[in-house]
Motif scaffolding. Structure first.
Motif, PDB file in Angstrom:
ATOM      1  N   UNK A 263      47.870  13.281  24.759  1.00 24.06           N
ATOM      2  CA  UNK A 263      48.553  14.452  24.012  1.00 24.06           C
ATOM      3  C   UNK A 263      48.971  14.012  22.368  1.00 24.06           C
ATOM      4  N   UNK A 264      49.358  12.772  22.298  1.00 28.41           N
ATOM      5  CA  UNK A 264      49.609  12.174  20.787  1.00 28.41           C
ATOM      6  C   UNK A 264      48.252  12.180  20.116  1.00 28.41           C
ATOM      7  N   UNK A 265      47.350  11.843  20.857  1.00 27.46           N
ATOM      8  CA  UNK A 265      45.780  11.913  20.125  1.00 27.46           C
ATOM      9  C   UNK A 265      45.363  13.236  19.777  1.00 27.46           C
ATOM     10  N   UNK A 266      45.641  14.137  20.796  1.00 24.57           N
ATOM     11  CA  UNK A 266      45.409  15.380  20.482  1.00 24.57           C
ATOM     12  C   UNK A 266      46.063  16.159  19.014  1.00 24.57           C
ATOM     13  N   UNK A 267      47.429  15.814  19.085  1.00 24.79           N
ATOM     14  CA  UNK A 267      48.227  16.258  18.266  1.00 24.79           C
ATOM     15  C   UNK A 267      47.647  15.673  16.775  1.00 24.79           C
ATOM     16  N   UNK A 268      47.500  14.436  16.689  1.00 26.30           N
ATOM     17  CA  UNK A 268      46.999  13.979  15.433  1.00 26.30           C
ATOM     18  C   UNK A 268      45.566  14.464  14.892  1.00 26.30           C
ATOM     19  N   UNK A 269      44.494  14.740  16.053  1.00 25.20           N
ATOM     20  CA  UNK A 269      43.474  15.242  15.626  1.00 25.20           C
ATOM     21  C   UNK A 269      43.375  16.671  15.067  1.00 25.20           C
ATOM     22  N   UNK A 270      44.320  17.183  15.646  1.00 18.01           N
ATOM     23  CA  UNK A 270      44.457  18.871  15.061  1.00 18.01           C
ATOM     24  C   UNK A 270      45.096  18.897  13.718  1.00 18.01           C
ATOM     25  N   UNK A 271      46.007  17.805  13.387  1.00 21.45           N
ATOM     26  CA  UNK A 271      46.479  17.815  12.050  1.00 21.45           C
ATOM     27  C   UNK A 271      45.266  17.734  11.126  1.00 21.45           C
ATOM     28  N   UNK A 272      44.281  16.644  11.688  1.00 23.62           N
ATOM     29  CA  UNK A 272      43.308  16.610  10.654  1.00 23.62           C
ATOM     30  C   UNK A 272      42.120  17.567  10.705  1.00 23.62           C
ATOM     31  N   UNK A 273      42.105  18.336  11.757  1.00 23.14           N
ATOM     32  CA  UNK A 273      41.265  19.381  11.852  1.00 23.14           C
ATOM     33  C   UNK A 273      41.583  20.568  10.795  1.00 23.14           C
ATOM     34  N   UNK A 274      43.004  20.943  11.097  1.00 17.50           N
ATOM     35  CA  UNK A 274      43.543  21.849  10.113  1.00 17.50           C
ATOM     36  C   UNK A 274      43.329  21.697   8.698  1.00 17.50           C
ATOM     37  N   UNK A 275      43.433  20.445   8.439  1.00 18.84           N
ATOM     38  CA  UNK A 275      43.448  20.275   6.750  1.00 18.84           C
ATOM     39  C   UNK A 275      41.925  19.904   6.349  1.00 18.84           C
ATOM     40  N   UNK A 276      40.819  20.169   7.167  1.00 18.74           N
ATOM     41  CA  UNK A 276      39.365  19.651   6.677  1.00 18.74           C
ATOM     42  C   UNK A 276      38.623  20.823   7.142  1.00 18.74           C
ATOM     43  N   UNK A 277      39.097  21.650   8.141  1.00 20.15           N
ATOM     44  CA  UNK A 277      38.111  23.081   8.603  1.00 20.15           C
ATOM     45  C   UNK A 277      38.949  24.413   8.403  1.00 20.15           C
ATOM     46  N   UNK A 278      38.368  25.251   8.086  1.00 14.57           N
ATOM     47  CA  UNK A 278      38.865  26.660   8.304  1.00 14.57           C
ATOM     48  C   UNK A 278      39.591  26.980   9.484  1.00 14.57           C
ATOM     49  N   UNK A 279      40.702  27.921   9.483  1.00 14.51           N
ATOM     50  CA  UNK A 279      41.472  27.854  10.589  1.00 14.51           C
ATOM     51  C   UNK A 279      40.747  28.472  11.876  1.00 14.51           C
ATOM     52  N   UNK A 280      39.898  29.375  11.567  1.00 11.14           N
ATOM     53  CA  UNK A 280      39.103  30.180  12.717  1.00 11.14           C
ATOM     54  C   UNK A 280      38.171  28.957  13.151  1.00 11.14           C
ATOM     55  N   UNK A 281      37.716  28.359  12.414  1.00  8.30           N
ATOM     56  CA  UNK A 281      36.551  27.205  13.114  1.00  8.30           C
ATOM     57  C   UNK A 281      37.066  26.412  13.812  1.00  8.30           C
TER      58      UNK A 281
END
Length: 298
Positions: A263-281
């Motif tokens: 879950x910690x890995x998921x949480x960190x990856x989500x933070x990176x995704x939100x900063x690099x891709x549009x929200x709906x993507x």
């Protein structure tokens, strides 16, 4: 009777000796003659150079005097007709600004800016878009006077129109329109992403999306596994109002069980995704992972 002394004792005629001597003398005089001619040519060249230098000096002096007289004449004319000159100068400035606005609209007609001339000045239309999707359009009615001012507009109140106008409108109309267009497009892009999240990925949201009017602060709670109980809470902050990606993304785990390494890995990856891709993507990628997990399970 032979002429006396007509022949030398060695038998050579006197005439031949004189001719020979004259030839030698002529040969010796040629270099001297050439040297004199060269010296004379150099002297003439030096005299001509001096004359040219003097003529140039006189030319520069006369030119400076003419320029001074013209400057005095212009200054005198300006003092006599100062009021008329100021009026003409202001008119020229306004005409140049109007021509500048026209040129800007022609240059940007393919990038979302268009407009038409009005009796007061020009009405500019700003069409926003994101990812090739045409979104809302806004207009600004400019009055070409001294100073320039905005007669009407449809810009949302939360867009810093007054700040942008105070910074650029009087000095750089092109920069004013560009900055305004940039801010509107960024807002439209953020709003588009938030709307897509609510409409297309509502199944992932545990609670409704919360956002402010400028859409530069978004907060939502979501789950990745539609069949599971674990969830995450995201807070996205857009400090740069001309950006469509958040400058800060904070994701916290909301599950009932303890935070595992997965879950910690998921949480960190989500933070990176939100900063690099549009929200709906980002949520589209979550949906593809969910479909893949369901297909593997079946």
């Amino acid at each position: 009777m032979e002429q006396a002394n007509s022949v030398r004792p060695d038998g050579e005629p006197k005439a031949g000796i004189l001719a020979h001597l004259e030839g030698l003398e002529a040969q010796m005089s040629r270099p001297c003659k050439r040297s004199k001619e060269l010296q004379q040519a150099r002297a003439e060249e030096s005299a001509l150079g001096t004359k040219i230098h003097e003529l140039r000096r006189l030319r520069d002096k006369l030119r400076a005097e003419v320029n001074q007289q013209r400057a005095r004449g212009k200054a005198s004319s300006a003092n006599v007709e100062s009021g008329q000159t100021v009026e003409i100068g202001e008119q020229e400035v306004l005409e140049r600004k109007q021509e500048s606005v026209k040129a800007i609209l022609q240059a940007y007609r393919f990038t979302g800016l268009s407009g038409k001339q009005t009796s007061r000045g020009v009405c500019v239309c700003i069409s926003t878009a994101f990812e090739g999707n045409l979104l809302d359009s806004y207009f600004v009615d400019l009055v070409i006077q001294r100073p320039l001012w905005i007669h009407h507009h449809s810009i949302p109140v939360f867009i810093p129109l007054e700040k942008i106008a105070a910074k650029y409108l009087q000095t750089d109309v092109q920069r004013f329109l560009f900055s305004l267009c940039e801010s509107l497009n960024a807002y439209a892009g953020r709003k588009y992403q938030a709307d897509r999240l609510q409409s297309d990925f509502a199944a992932f949201l545990i609670r409704p999306l919360q956002r402010n009017s400028l859409c530069n602060l978004l907060s939502f709670t979501y789950k990745v596994d539609l069949m599971g109980q674990s969830s995450f809470c995201a807070r996205l902050l857009y400090k740069d109002l001309t950006a469509t990606l958040p400058t800060d993304a904070t994701v916290t785990y909301q599950g009932t069980e303890a935070l595992s390494a997965l879950r910690e890995e998921q949480r960190a990856s989500h933070e990176a995704l939100f900063c690099t891709k549009p929200l709906h993507q980002v949520f589209a990628s979550f949906a593809r992972e969910e479909e893949l997990d369901l297909s593997l399970a079946s």
